[in-house]
Enzyme design. Structure first.
Site, PDB file in Angstrom:
ATOM      1  N   TYR A   1     114.616  52.932  89.674  1.00 29.68           N
ATOM      2  CA  TYR A   1     116.001  53.350  89.469  1.00 29.68           C
ATOM      3  C   TYR A   1     116.966  52.291  90.002  1.00 29.68           C
ATOM      4  O   TYR A   1     117.927  51.904  89.327  1.00 29.68           O
ATOM      5  CB  TYR A   1     116.243  54.687  90.165  1.00 29.68           C
ATOM      6  CG  TYR A   1     117.615  55.260  89.957  1.00 29.68           C
ATOM      7  CD1 TYR A   1     117.941  55.912  88.774  1.00 29.68           C
ATOM      8  CD2 TYR A   1     118.589  55.160  90.947  1.00 29.68           C
ATOM      9  CE1 TYR A   1     119.210  56.442  88.571  1.00 29.68           C
ATOM     10  CE2 TYR A   1     119.853  55.679  90.755  1.00 29.68           C
ATOM     11  CZ  TYR A   1     120.163  56.331  89.574  1.00 29.68           C
ATOM     12  OH  TYR A   1     121.421  56.848  89.379  1.00 29.68           O
TER      13      TYR A   1
ATOM     14  N   SER B   1     125.537  53.332  90.208  1.00 27.06           N
ATOM     15  CA  SER B   1     125.108  54.074  91.392  1.00 27.06           C
ATOM     16  C   SER B   1     125.280  53.197  92.615  1.00 27.06           C
ATOM     17  O   SER B   1     125.272  51.960  92.518  1.00 27.06           O
ATOM     18  CB  SER B   1     123.635  54.469  91.249  1.00 27.06           C
ATOM     19  OG  SER B   1     123.123  54.997  92.456  1.00 27.06           O
TER      20      SER B   1
END
Length: 252
Positions: A157, A144
């Protein structure tokens, strides 16, 4: 005079395993690899969803197979990858997000995210590398942009994705002598059925759009070409790094 020739991005004759392939980014990557000629095994927990995807791919003449697999079950992963060998390509698109303020994070949510995003990714990559010994291959993890920056409500995250980036670099060093390449794809927010709730929130959508310099949100199609490239011979000198598909988010 003989001119240089561009290495092929075709994957004909390659066997690829795509984890998290029943929906979203994983499904898009599996379809892209199959379109490029790979024999693709699609893995996910939901066998019913997988069968629908495989049926659709086969209807277009693609070579696709379903594998019901929970990537957090390390023993099952090892057995499945061993059974699939020889293996040329692994794409791991599994992931979990439980967003919220860092002050409110509870250990259960922390462990759940790390178990999927880091622990499962680590041992899946390890199993794939073992299956690629003696022939080389490409290991690609969907990371990501949050593996390179931070974000509000995304401490857990982001921590998991930063760890993936470090894991990738270290594995690339170890696996390089066996001609096994290890890289990550780092997308921005991609519009999929799973992210619709985020995009439906006007405040969150405005924040996302303010960060993306290309003035639009990402789509699944934006991931497909880069994935094929990194899995192909055209990227055979690329390892231990990442490809940001973030519309300029991390540029500043």
């Amino acid at each position: 005079m003989e001119l240089p020739r561009t290495p092929s991005m075709r994957l004909t004759g390659k066997h690829a395993l795509v984890a998290g392939a029943s929906r979203g980014i994983g499904l898009a990557i599996a379809a892209a690899l199959a379109e490029a000629g790979a024999n693709v095994t699609l893995a996910a927990r939901s066998e019913a969803l997988l069968k629908k995807v495989v049926t659709a791919l086969r209807a277009e003449g693609k070579n696709a197979h379903a594998l019901a697999l929970d990537v957090t079950d390390t023993d099952a992963v090892r057995r499945a990858v061993s059974d699939l060998a020889p293996l040329d390509i692994l794409v791991n698109s599994t992931g979990l997000a439980r967003h919220g303020p860092a002050l409110d994070t509870d250990p259960q949510d922390f462990d759940a995210v790390m178990n999927v995003n880091l622990r499962a990714a680590y041992f899946l990559a390890q199993s794939a590398a073992r299956a690629m010994q003696g022939r080389g291959g490409s290991i690609l993890t969907v990371s990501s942009q949050m593996g390179h920056v931070g974000g509000v409500d995304r401490a857990v995250y982001s921590a998991s994705k930063h760890a993936i980036e470090g894991m990738t670099k270290a594995m690339a060093i170890e696996f390089g002598p066996q001609n096994i390449r290890v890289n990550t794809l780092c997308p921005t927010f991609i519009r999929t059925p799973l992210t619709e709730a985020t995009f439906a929130d006007p405040e969150k959508r405005a924040w996302i759009e303010s960060k993306i310099k290309l003035n639009r949100v990402g789509t699944e199609a934006d991931i497909m070409g880069p994935a094929v490239f990194l899995c192909s011979d055209a990227a055979e000198m690329i390892t231990g790094t990442h490809l940001l598909i973030d519309g300029g988010w991390t540029a500043g």
